[in-house]
Design a protein around this motif. Structure first.
Motif, short mmCIF file in Angstrom:
data_model
loop_
_atom_site.label_atom_id
_atom_site.label_comp_id
_atom_site.label_asym_id
_atom_site.label_seq_id
_atom_site.Cartn_x
_atom_site.Cartn_y
_atom_site.Cartn_z
N ASN A 179 30.37 -9.94 43.19
CA ASN A 179 31.59 -10.27 42.55
C ASN A 179 31.35 -11.41 41.50
OD1 ASN A 179 34.33 -10.27 41.83
ND2 ASN A 179 34.92 -11.75 43.27
N ARG A 181 31.21 -13.29 37.48
CA ARG A 181 32.43 -13.20 36.36
C ARG A 181 31.82 -12.39 35.32
NH1 ARG A 181 33.41 -17.98 38.77
NH2 ARG A 181 31.33 -18.85 38.18
N GLN A 192 32.75 -0.83 39.66
CA GLN A 192 33.93 -0.94 38.60
C GLN A 192 34.59 0.00 37.83
OE1 GLN A 192 32.32 -4.32 36.81
NE2 GLN A 192 32.04 -5.66 38.72
N HIS A 197 38.22 -0.24 36.52
CA HIS A 197 38.08 -1.82 35.93
C HIS A 197 37.55 -1.62 34.57
CE1 HIS A 197 39.03 -3.64 40.04
NE2 HIS A 197 40.08 -2.98 39.61
N ASP A 320 42.55 -8.14 43.95
CA ASP A 320 42.96 -8.97 42.83
C ASP A 320 41.86 -10.19 42.45
OD1 ASP A 320 45.02 -7.68 42.05
OD2 ASP A 320 46.54 -9.10 42.99
N ARG A 321 41.23 -10.29 43.62
CA ARG A 321 39.92 -11.34 43.73
C ARG A 321 38.85 -10.87 42.82
NH1 ARG A 321 37.97 -12.45 48.58
NH2 ARG A 321 38.76 -10.55 49.23
N HIS A 323 36.59 -10.12 39.75
CA HIS A 323 36.39 -10.81 38.54
C HIS A 323 36.70 -9.65 37.52
CE1 HIS A 323 35.62 -14.96 39.80
NE2 HIS A 323 34.68 -14.68 40.48
N SER A 324 36.47 -8.51 37.86
CA SER A 324 36.46 -7.13 37.02
C SER A 324 37.92 -6.62 36.85
CB SER A 324 35.52 -6.16 37.36
OG SER A 324 35.97 -5.87 38.69
N ALA A 325 38.85 -7.18 38.08
CA ALA A 325 40.06 -6.53 38.06
C ALA A 325 41.20 -6.85 36.78
CB ALA A 325 40.85 -6.99 39.23
N PRO A 326 41.89 -5.86 36.35
CA PRO A 326 42.79 -6.20 35.10
C PRO A 326 43.74 -7.31 35.51
CG PRO A 326 42.58 -3.89 35.68
CD PRO A 326 42.02 -4.50 36.84
N ARG A 327 43.77 -8.44 34.56
CA ARG A 327 44.76 -9.28 34.72
C ARG A 327 46.00 -9.08 34.24
NH1 ARG A 327 42.03 -11.04 38.84
NH2 ARG A 327 39.82 -11.40 38.22
N ALA A 328 47.13 -9.34 35.00
CA ALA A 328 48.47 -8.87 34.56
C ALA A 328 48.66 -9.90 33.28
CB ALA A 328 49.42 -9.34 35.62
#
Ligand code: NAD
Ligand code: GDU
Length: 328
Positions: A179, A181, A192, A197, A320-321, A323-328
């Protein structure tokens, strides 16, 4: 044993720290978190944040340690070609400072994360420890330089050292996995893309002299790798530096990895063909016979679908943890 684990907030180091704790060892992690995650450090480990060069001497001087597992490094092949200075300072200078701290404190054992990248483009596969070492990128060159420094220290100062030359590490164990960055490794990137992602996976090079034109690598499960570290610590002999290759012994092409990820996830993985990545050899496959005979090690999770399934379970659980997850 009381162990210092450098890079224990990173992928391989955090899995190895867990496996060492499960085996009854006491672990202190030193990590500057440049690529690692604080929450990857096992709860049962002590944690000291900082560069190895800045804090390892104090940690080793503060109480008697039985050994050091040295994972902390910069380890991206492509980046090492573009920014060699990051690798010569971040890997070689940092490791020389660690060796000096080990010498001054008479810490008896060292296990070092070396790499298949020390061999470069092999003349033949599988690669043996006696194969020529001609790295094709600065990352491999810095790891080879550290291996040479360790050999000198063991001979002159009685250190017991083992370098483990990992091939391509993958999979997950005990809630720890990949995981980062900035991710550049094939399997996490493909997973991903499966999760949406990232838009697609780029296949770097389709004109290699391999069966399907894409590069071939030997994937080793991170748990098998961690078990080898425990055996290496026990086997280390004062005044000697042993080097062992660690892989599963078979090669998979980039296209085969992507197909396996599609099978395991049941999801479509969009791919794009792209030029070769600088510094990448065509085929890397390990002979681990020396580790098997000297250490009594054997890889048990060698099937690529098992390795990918463990990585997939970890990647999905990140939510959500990631680093590749889309941020809101
Ligand atoms: N992942 C692989 O396939 C692979 C293959 C062969 C060798 N290796 C080697 O294994 C080791 C671990 O690799 P990884 O994939 O877990 O990498 P990683 O980037 O996930 O972990 C490296 C950790 O070291 C820390 N770190 C880096 N430089 C530091 C410094 N100067 N001081 C303190 N902390 C520092 C980072 O924050 C990170 O937590 C590296 O030495 C790498 O070269 C990895
Ligand atoms: O998006 C991607 C990412 C990778 N690849 C390809 O997949 C293969 C594997 O690449 P990785 O980046 O996953 O791994 P590397 O073989 O470059 O390097 C890994 O294994 C090496 C030893 O084999 C080193 O030790 C290094 O630390 C470790 O990251 C390479 O041919 C690479 O070009 C792609 O096609 N697309």
């Amino acid at each position: 044993m009381k162990l210092l684990v450098t890079g224990g907030a990173g992928y391989v180091g955090s899995v190895c720290a867990r496996v060492m704790i499960e085996a009854g060892h006491e672990v202190t992690v030193v990590d500057n978190l440049i690529t690692g995650n604080r929450d990857a450090v096992p709860d049962a480990a002590d944690f000291v944040e900082g560069d190895v060069s800045a804090v390892a001497a104090d940690v080793l001087g503060g109480s008697r340690f039985d050994g050091v597992l040295h994972f902390a490094a910069q380890s991206l092949v492509g980046e090492s070609v573009e920014h060699p200075e990051k690798y010569w300072y971040g890997n070689v200078v940092e490791s020389l400072d660690l060796l000096e701290a080990i010498r001054r404190t008479n810490t008896p054992r060292l296990v070092f994360s070396s790499t298949a990248a020390t061999y470069g483009e092999p003349e033949s596969v599988p690669i043996l420890e006696s194969s020529p070492t001609r790295p094709t990128n600065p990352y491999g060159a810095t790891k080879l330089a550290i291996d040479h420094a360790i050999t000198s220290y063991t001979g002159a100062h009685g250190l017991a050292a083992v370098s483990l030359r990992y091939f391509n590490v993958a999979g997950a164990y005990g809630g720890a996995g990949e995981n980062r960055r900035v991710e550049t490794h094939l399997i996490p990137i493909v997973l991903q893309a499966a999760l949406g992602h990232r838009e697609s996976v780029k296949i770097f090079g389709t004109d290699y002299h391999t069966d399907d034109g894409t590069a071939v690598r030997d994937y080793i499960h991170v748990y098998d790798l961690a078990r080898a570290h425990a055996l290496a610590l026990e086997s280390a002999v004062a005044g000697r530096h042993e080097i062992y290759n660690l892989g599963s012994g078979s090669g998979f092409s980039v296209r085969q990895v992507i197909e396996t990820c599609a099978d395991v996830t049941g999801l479509e993985i969009p791919v794009e063909e792209a030029p070769r990545r600088a510094g990448d050899p065509a085929v890397l496959i390990a002979s681990s016979d020396k580790a098997i005979s000297d250490l009594g090690w054997s890889p048990t999770n060698t099937a690529l679908p098992t390795i990918v399934a463990d990585a997939w379970e970890y990647t999905r659980a990140l939510g959500d943890r990631a680093h590749s997850a889309p941020r809101a």
